[in-house]
Design a protein around this motif. Structure first.
Motif, PDB file in Angstrom:
ATOM      1  N   ASP A  35      -1.486  -6.259  12.195  1.00 37.74           N
ATOM      2  CA  ASP A  35      -1.515  -4.852  12.443  1.00 37.74           C
ATOM      3  C   ASP A  35      -2.762  -3.822  12.405  1.00 37.74           C
ATOM      4  O   ASP A  35      -3.479  -4.092  11.487  1.00 37.74           O
ATOM      5  N   ASP A  36      -3.084  -3.422  13.644  1.00 37.24           N
ATOM      6  CA  ASP A  36      -4.275  -2.662  13.849  1.00 37.24           C
ATOM      7  C   ASP A  36      -4.114  -1.435  13.123  1.00 37.24           C
ATOM      8  O   ASP A  36      -5.361  -0.604  13.276  1.00 37.24           O
ATOM      9  N   SER A  42      -4.233   3.925   9.043  1.00 37.53           N
ATOM     10  CA  SER A  42      -3.158   3.163   7.926  1.00 37.53           C
ATOM     11  C   SER A  42      -2.749   2.172   8.317  1.00 37.53           C
ATOM     12  O   SER A  42      -2.555   1.828   9.530  1.00 37.53           O
ATOM     13  N   ASP A  43      -2.223   1.282   7.359  1.00 36.61           N
ATOM     14  CA  ASP A  43      -1.455   0.015   7.534  1.00 36.61           C
ATOM     15  C   ASP A  43      -2.299  -0.945   8.313  1.00 36.61           C
ATOM     16  O   ASP A  43      -1.721  -1.819   9.093  1.00 36.61           O
ATOM     17  N   GLY A  62      -5.982  -0.790   2.663  1.00 42.02           N
ATOM     18  CA  GLY A  62      -5.908  -0.643   1.083  1.00 42.02           C
ATOM     19  C   GLY A  62      -6.959  -1.461   0.482  1.00 42.02           C
ATOM     20  O   GLY A  62      -6.970  -1.433  -0.723  1.00 42.02           O
ATOM     21  N   GLU A  63      -7.755  -2.109   1.007  1.00 37.80           N
ATOM     22  CA  GLU A  63      -9.070  -2.994   0.710  1.00 37.80           C
ATOM     23  C   GLU A  63      -8.786  -3.985  -0.414  1.00 37.80           C
ATOM     24  O   GLU A  63      -9.327  -3.927  -1.531  1.00 37.80           O
ATOM     25  N   PHE A  64      -7.794  -4.804  -0.255  1.00 37.85           N
ATOM     26  CA  PHE A  64      -7.437  -5.955  -1.334  1.00 37.85           C
ATOM     27  C   PHE A  64      -7.019  -7.136  -0.540  1.00 37.85           C
ATOM     28  O   PHE A  64      -6.442  -7.046   0.588  1.00 37.85           O
ATOM     29  N   PHE A  65      -7.012  -8.100  -1.342  1.00 36.93           N
ATOM     30  CA  PHE A  65      -6.543  -9.395  -0.827  1.00 36.93           C
ATOM     31  C   PHE A  65      -5.414  -9.868  -2.116  1.00 36.93           C
ATOM     32  O   PHE A  65      -5.620  -9.928  -2.953  1.00 36.93           O
ATOM     33  N   TYR A  66      -4.198 -10.116  -1.531  1.00 36.77           N
ATOM     34  CA  TYR A  66      -3.095 -10.389  -2.581  1.00 36.77           C
ATOM     35  C   TYR A  66      -2.228 -11.578  -2.127  1.00 36.77           C
ATOM     36  O   TYR A  66      -1.965 -11.740  -0.786  1.00 36.77           O
TER      37      TYR A  66
END
Length: 197
Positions: A35-36, A42-43, A62-66
């Motif tokens: 998703d660009d 956003s997203d 969101g600037e995270f890796f999960y």
């Protein structure tokens, strides 16, 4: 409504024709989302998710890796502030045939809802450049099968409500002056409890 294990058998016995296998729908499957983002940015993310629900998400907005287990009982996250969060409802197990090294430029905080057990088959050493405090709200026991040595380059103060000393075959006191029931002994303050983190 045909189960995968029945397809070949039904084709062989003629109860199912090849044209009957035209796909009109599908069961839940793996998904890969690239998703660009929307017009507001956003997203923006990449998400890899299995049919069961195991998931890896890399989010730019969101600037995270999960990474999370399908049942949600275990996950870890790399945050934008440089944090590494690990969560498990059961155990976190680490095992190596080499060394485990922990280094923090600031504090190391540990809390156990029950017991803490540390065992070494050889030597164990604790060192502090300032204070070293041990505290118990119940009993505190120190035992050695051979010798216990206590040394202070300053003052050694013992303060208790009651006391006793059994020296076995010999008990030696050596000092320039020894006062029994003489001036009041210096008091020892109880340390402050550790704050739960």
């Amino acid at each position: 409504g045909i189960k995968f294990g029945e397809i070949q058998q039904k084709l062989n016995d003629g109860s199912l024709k090849p044209e009957d296998l035209k796909v009109v729908g599908r069961v839940g499957g793996h998904t890969l989302v690239l998703d660009d983002g929307d017009s507001n940015g956003s997203d923006r993310l990449m998400r890899f998710r299995t049919t069961a629900g195991h998931q890896i998400t890399m989010s730019d907005s969101g600037e995270f890796f999960y990474i999370v287990h399908a049942n949600g009982l275990a996950w870890f996250e790399l945050g934008k502030e440089g944090t590494l969060d690990v969560y498990a409802t059961n155990s976190i197990n680490l095992r190596t045939q080499g060394d485990i090294n922990l280094h923090a430029d600031r504090d190391i905080n540990m809390f156990a809802g029950r017991d803490v057990s540390i065992k070494s088959t050889e030597s164990m050493q604790l060192e502090s450049l300032t204070e070293l405090i041990m505290q118990s709200q119940s009993d505190l026991s120190i035992y050695s099968e051979t010798t216990i040595n206590v040394k202070s380059d300053g003052t050694l103060a013992l303060d208790s409500a009651d006391g006793s000393w059994a020296g076995g075959d010999a008990l030696i006191f050596s000092a320039g002056g020894i006062d029994f029931n003489g001036p009041s002994a210096p008091s020892v303050d109880a340390p402050n409890p550790i704050t739960k983190t």
